[in-house]
Design a protein around this motif. Structure first.
Motif, PDB file in Angstrom:
ATOM      1  N   PHE A  33       8.463 -17.276-102.361  1.00  0.00           N
ATOM      2  CA  PHE A  33       7.609 -17.129-103.540  1.00  0.00           C
ATOM      3  C   PHE A  33       8.340 -16.248-104.542  1.00  0.00           C
ATOM      4  O   PHE A  33       9.176 -15.420-104.150  1.00  0.00           O
ATOM      5  N   PRO A  34       8.048 -16.397-105.832  1.00  0.00           N
ATOM      6  CA  PRO A  34       8.664 -15.489-106.802  1.00  0.00           C
ATOM      7  C   PRO A  34       8.348 -14.034-106.442  1.00  0.00           C
ATOM      8  O   PRO A  34       7.267 -13.740-105.939  1.00  0.00           O
ATOM      9  N   THR A  35       9.297 -13.154-106.680  1.00  0.00           N
ATOM     10  CA  THR A  35       9.072 -11.734-106.427  1.00  0.00           C
ATOM     11  C   THR A  35       8.154 -11.158-107.502  1.00  0.00           C
ATOM     12  O   THR A  35       7.921 -11.781-108.538  1.00  0.00           O
TER      13      THR A  35
ATOM     14  N   TYR B 218       0.425 -10.283-110.848  1.00  0.00           N
ATOM     15  CA  TYR B 218       1.009 -10.971-109.695  1.00  0.00           C
ATOM     16  C   TYR B 218       1.811  -9.975-108.885  1.00  0.00           C
ATOM     17  O   TYR B 218       2.610  -9.221-109.447  1.00  0.00           O
ATOM     18  N   LYS B 219       1.569  -9.960-107.566  1.00  0.00           N
ATOM     19  CA  LYS B 219       2.319  -9.073-106.663  1.00  0.00           C
ATOM     20  C   LYS B 219       2.779  -9.879-105.457  1.00  0.00           C
ATOM     21  O   LYS B 219       1.985 -10.594-104.839  1.00  0.00           O
ATOM     22  N   CYS B 220       4.062  -9.774-105.152  1.00  0.00           N
ATOM     23  CA  CYS B 220       4.611 -10.451-103.978  1.00  0.00           C
ATOM     24  C   CYS B 220       5.652  -9.538-103.337  1.00  0.00           C
ATOM     25  O   CYS B 220       6.623  -9.175-104.002  1.00  0.00           O
TER      26      CYS B 220
ATOM     27  N   GLY C 225      -1.996 -11.040 -98.408  1.00  0.00           N
ATOM     28  CA  GLY C 225      -1.310 -12.255 -98.000  1.00  0.00           C
ATOM     29  C   GLY C 225       0.107 -12.263 -98.548  1.00  0.00           C
ATOM     30  O   GLY C 225       0.665 -11.212 -98.874  1.00  0.00           O
ATOM     31  N   ASP C 226       0.670 -13.466 -98.673  1.00  0.00           N
ATOM     32  CA  ASP C 226       2.032 -13.581 -99.199  1.00  0.00           C
ATOM     33  C   ASP C 226       2.140 -13.035-100.617  1.00  0.00           C
ATOM     34  O   ASP C 226       3.173 -12.498-101.007  1.00  0.00           O
ATOM     35  N   TYR C 227       1.078 -13.211-101.394  1.00  0.00           N
ATOM     36  CA  TYR C 227       1.061 -12.748-102.788  1.00  0.00           C
ATOM     37  C   TYR C 227      -0.376 -12.478-103.208  1.00  0.00           C
ATOM     38  O   TYR C 227      -1.321 -12.963-102.583  1.00  0.00           O
TER      39      TYR C 227
END
Length: 143
Positions: free
Chosen positions: A66-68, A111-113, A118-120
């Protein structure tokens, strides 16, 4: 005084009665309409989050990650230039729009990854644009 002269127009009392009735109707109906508008915005924002999740899944399937947080949701419309760079980025990106979607109040999603849930995490801060809150001001997340 002339005979047969007809009265035309309204008296001040008649106008005041009508204004009071209109004011009472507005006081009763207004809040209900406002609640419907707030609920529609909340539902719309939840739908947008689901759509972003679907696009993120496509990104993940094509690229294996996933995008950081640093790349952010912009990685869905422009190929990221900071590592890790996606190997299978489609021409034109993953979204039809050249601008990032905003929540129903016109605020950008957070957005947080990796995410806390979860994953993001995809977060809208609600109507007030501040963390926390209740009702229309409550945060809306994908978690």
């Amino acid at each position: 005084m002339l005979k047969g002269k007809r009265r035309s127009g309204f008296t001040l009392v008649e106008i005041m009665v009508v204004v009071v009735i209109i004011g009472m109707l507005a006081a009763i109906i207004g809040p209900r309409l406002s609640d419907n508008t707030d609920q529609a915005r909340i539902t719309s924002t939840k739908t947008q989050i689901t759509q972003i999740e679907n696009v993120l899944q496509m990104f993940h399937i094509n690229n294996g990650f996933f995008p950081t947080t640093e790349q952010g949701l912009r990685a869905l419309i422009e190929k990221p230039t900071i590592p890790p760079e996606p190997k299978n980025f489609p021409r034109g990106g993953y979204m039809n729009s050249k601008s990032l979607p905003k929540d129903a109040w016109g605020n950008e999603f957070i957005y947080k990854c990796p995410g806390e849930n979860g994953d993001y995490d995809i977060i809208s801060l609600g109507a007030d644009g501040k963390e926390g809150g209740e009702g229309k001001n409550a945060d809306i997340t994908n978690g």
